[in-house]
Write a protein that holds these residues in place. Structure first.
Motif, PDB file in Angstrom:
ATOM      1  N   GLU A   1     -27.941 -22.979 -30.971  1.00 47.83           N
ATOM      2  CA  GLU A   1     -27.816 -22.311 -29.672  1.00 47.83           C
ATOM      3  C   GLU A   1     -26.720 -22.938 -28.812  1.00 47.83           C
ATOM      4  O   GLU A   1     -26.592 -24.158 -28.729  1.00 47.83           O
ATOM      5  CB  GLU A   1     -29.144 -22.378 -28.921  1.00 47.83           C
ATOM      6  N   LEU A   2     -25.940 -22.074 -28.180  1.00 45.26           N
ATOM      7  CA  LEU A   2     -24.853 -22.500 -27.307  1.00 45.26           C
ATOM      8  C   LEU A   2     -25.097 -21.990 -25.890  1.00 45.26           C
ATOM      9  O   LEU A   2     -25.775 -20.979 -25.694  1.00 45.26           O
ATOM     10  CB  LEU A   2     -23.510 -21.959 -27.812  1.00 45.26           C
ATOM     11  N   ILE A   3     -24.508 -22.675 -24.934  1.00 41.33           N
ATOM     12  CA  ILE A   3     -24.541 -22.239 -23.541  1.00 41.33           C
ATOM     13  C   ILE A   3     -23.107 -21.961 -23.101  1.00 41.33           C
ATOM     14  O   ILE A   3     -22.242 -22.839 -23.169  1.00 41.33           O
ATOM     15  CB  ILE A   3     -25.162 -23.300 -22.611  1.00 41.33           C
ATOM     16  N   VAL A   4     -22.860 -20.727 -22.668  1.00 33.83           N
ATOM     17  CA  VAL A   4     -21.552 -20.350 -22.133  1.00 33.83           C
ATOM     18  C   VAL A   4     -21.626 -20.472 -20.612  1.00 33.83           C
ATOM     19  O   VAL A   4     -22.482 -19.857 -19.977  1.00 33.83           O
ATOM     20  CB  VAL A   4     -21.168 -18.914 -22.532  1.00 33.83           C
ATOM     21  N   ASN A   5     -20.746 -21.280 -20.040  1.00 29.65           N
ATOM     22  CA  ASN A   5     -20.688 -21.494 -18.592  1.00 29.65           C
ATOM     23  C   ASN A   5     -19.423 -20.847 -18.044  1.00 29.65           C
ATOM     24  O   ASN A   5     -18.344 -20.991 -18.625  1.00 29.65           O
ATOM     25  CB  ASN A   5     -20.640 -22.993 -18.280  1.00 29.65           C
ATOM     26  N   THR A   6     -19.534 -20.149 -16.925  1.00 29.21           N
ATOM     27  CA  THR A   6     -18.352 -19.539 -16.323  1.00 29.21           C
ATOM     28  C   THR A   6     -18.401 -19.653 -14.805  1.00 29.21           C
ATOM     29  O   THR A   6     -19.477 -19.653 -14.198  1.00 29.21           O
ATOM     30  CB  THR A   6     -18.222 -18.057 -16.730  1.00 29.21           C
ATOM     31  N   TRP A   7     -17.223 -19.775 -14.215  1.00 27.85           N
ATOM     32  CA  TRP A   7     -17.091 -19.771 -12.759  1.00 27.85           C
ATOM     33  C   TRP A   7     -15.682 -19.332 -12.397  1.00 27.85           C
ATOM     34  O   TRP A   7     -14.780 -19.308 -13.236  1.00 27.85           O
ATOM     35  CB  TRP A   7     -17.415 -21.146 -12.169  1.00 27.85           C
ATOM     36  N   GLN A   8     -15.498 -18.983 -11.148  1.00 24.81           N
ATOM     37  CA  GLN A   8     -14.241 -18.426 -10.665  1.00 24.81           C
ATOM     38  C   GLN A   8     -13.468 -19.471  -9.857  1.00 24.81           C
ATOM     39  O   GLN A   8     -14.069 -20.314  -9.177  1.00 24.81           O
ATOM     40  CB  GLN A   8     -14.541 -17.207  -9.791  1.00 24.81           C
ATOM     41  N   ASP A   9     -12.154 -19.406  -9.943  1.00 26.68           N
ATOM     42  CA  ASP A   9     -11.318 -20.309  -9.147  1.00 26.68           C
ATOM     43  C   ASP A   9     -11.544 -20.051  -7.654  1.00 26.68           C
ATOM     44  O   ASP A   9     -11.723 -18.905  -7.226  1.00 26.68           O
ATOM     45  CB  ASP A   9      -9.847 -20.084  -9.503  1.00 26.68           C
TER      46      ASP A   9
END
Length: 287
Positions: free
Chosen positions: A241-249
């Protein structure tokens, strides 16, 4: 009819053409998917490699092989906007060596419309040679350097990106759990490089629909990606299992960051610059 044509192939220069884009490369909105584009770049370089480009045979054995470390990518928004299942596109990929090190080398692949000469994309990729048993880097063979000294020294201009590398984890991070399957792996028995881009776009779409991004509030497949700065830090295996993390500049809403982890281990980092306007709906969206 052959799926591809080798126009020219030398030790450190390759020129190949493909006729058309496979159906599988299109996503649900009817546009050429980001991961589909990256698979076509992969197909072009593998055909070149297996036909003698960069002296690949001297580096591909049972216990050693090449893996990707970094990718610097520029894509024309027209690649996403203009081409569909019912659009004829003769793709031309030209590959040239850019830089060599003791254990790695970098080369650029440029994609154009063969009939018009229009620029569509460019990938600057860095390969490192590894021992498959230890998963550690090893020196390139002497024959590679000998051949390069004879006919590989050629200056190739590469345009720098306008975006930075992905920083450490930002604020207001959205997370998505994903599970790589056997169909996501390649001959190295790890998750193929193109799959990470699919994971990122899936995560970005969930983040946009959840209201985590400014400006982007719908399916991110509608928006062309025009620049990417990618670092492949570690490999991922099936059923882990992987965790994809995302956020905006904070300053530029077009710039979105991704970090994919397995527990605390960073596997993949990417900065992606999205075109701010949605592409038009294609009549051949997947059924």
């Amino acid at each position: 009819m052959a799926q591809y044509v080798i126009n020219k192939l030398e030790s450190f220069h390759g020129d190949l053409s493909f006729n058309g884009v496979p159906y599988e490369a299109f996503e649900r909105t009817g546009h050429w998917s980001l991961w589909g584009v990256m698979k076509m770049f992969e197909a072009a370089r593998l055909i070149g490699l297996y036909n003698g480009l960069f002296h690949f045979r001297s580096m591909e054995e049972k216990h050693k092989g090449l893996v990707i470390v970094t990718q610097t990518i520029r894509l024309s928004p027209d690649l996403h906007r203009d081409y569909s299942l019912f659009t004829t596109l003769k793709q031309r990929y030209v590959m040239d060596i850019v830089e060599i090190g003791r254990r790695s080398f970098s080369f650029v692949s440029r994609l154009t419309n063969e009939e018009t000469g229009k620029f569509l994309g460019e990938v600057l990729l860095k390969y490192v040679l590894i021992d498959r048993r230890t998963r550690k880097s090893i020196p390139l063979p002497d024959s590679f350097f000998e051949k390069y000294s004879e006919d590989g020294k050629k200056k190739v201009k590469v345009v720098n990106l306008s975006i930075p590398a992905c920083p450490d984890m930002g604020k207001n991070v959205f997370r998505l759990k994903v599970l790589p399957l056997h169909s996501d792996t390649d001959r190295n028995n790890h998750v193929n490089q193109s799959v990470y881009f699919r994971f990122c776009i899936d995560c970005a779409t969930d983040a946009a629909l959840a209201g985590n991004y400014r400006h982007f509030t719908s399916d991110m497949c509608w928006y062309p990606v025009v620049e990417m700065n990618v670092y492949h830090a570690n490999e991922s295996l099936v059923n882990k299992e992987l965790i994809v993390n995302t956020w905006q500049d904070d300053d530029d809403f077009r710039l979105i960051f991704f970090i994919i982890k397995r527990k605390k281990t960073v596997l993949f980092k990417a900065s992606m610059l999205f075109y701010p306007e949605m592409s038009k709906k294609r009549r051949n969206s997947r059924m």
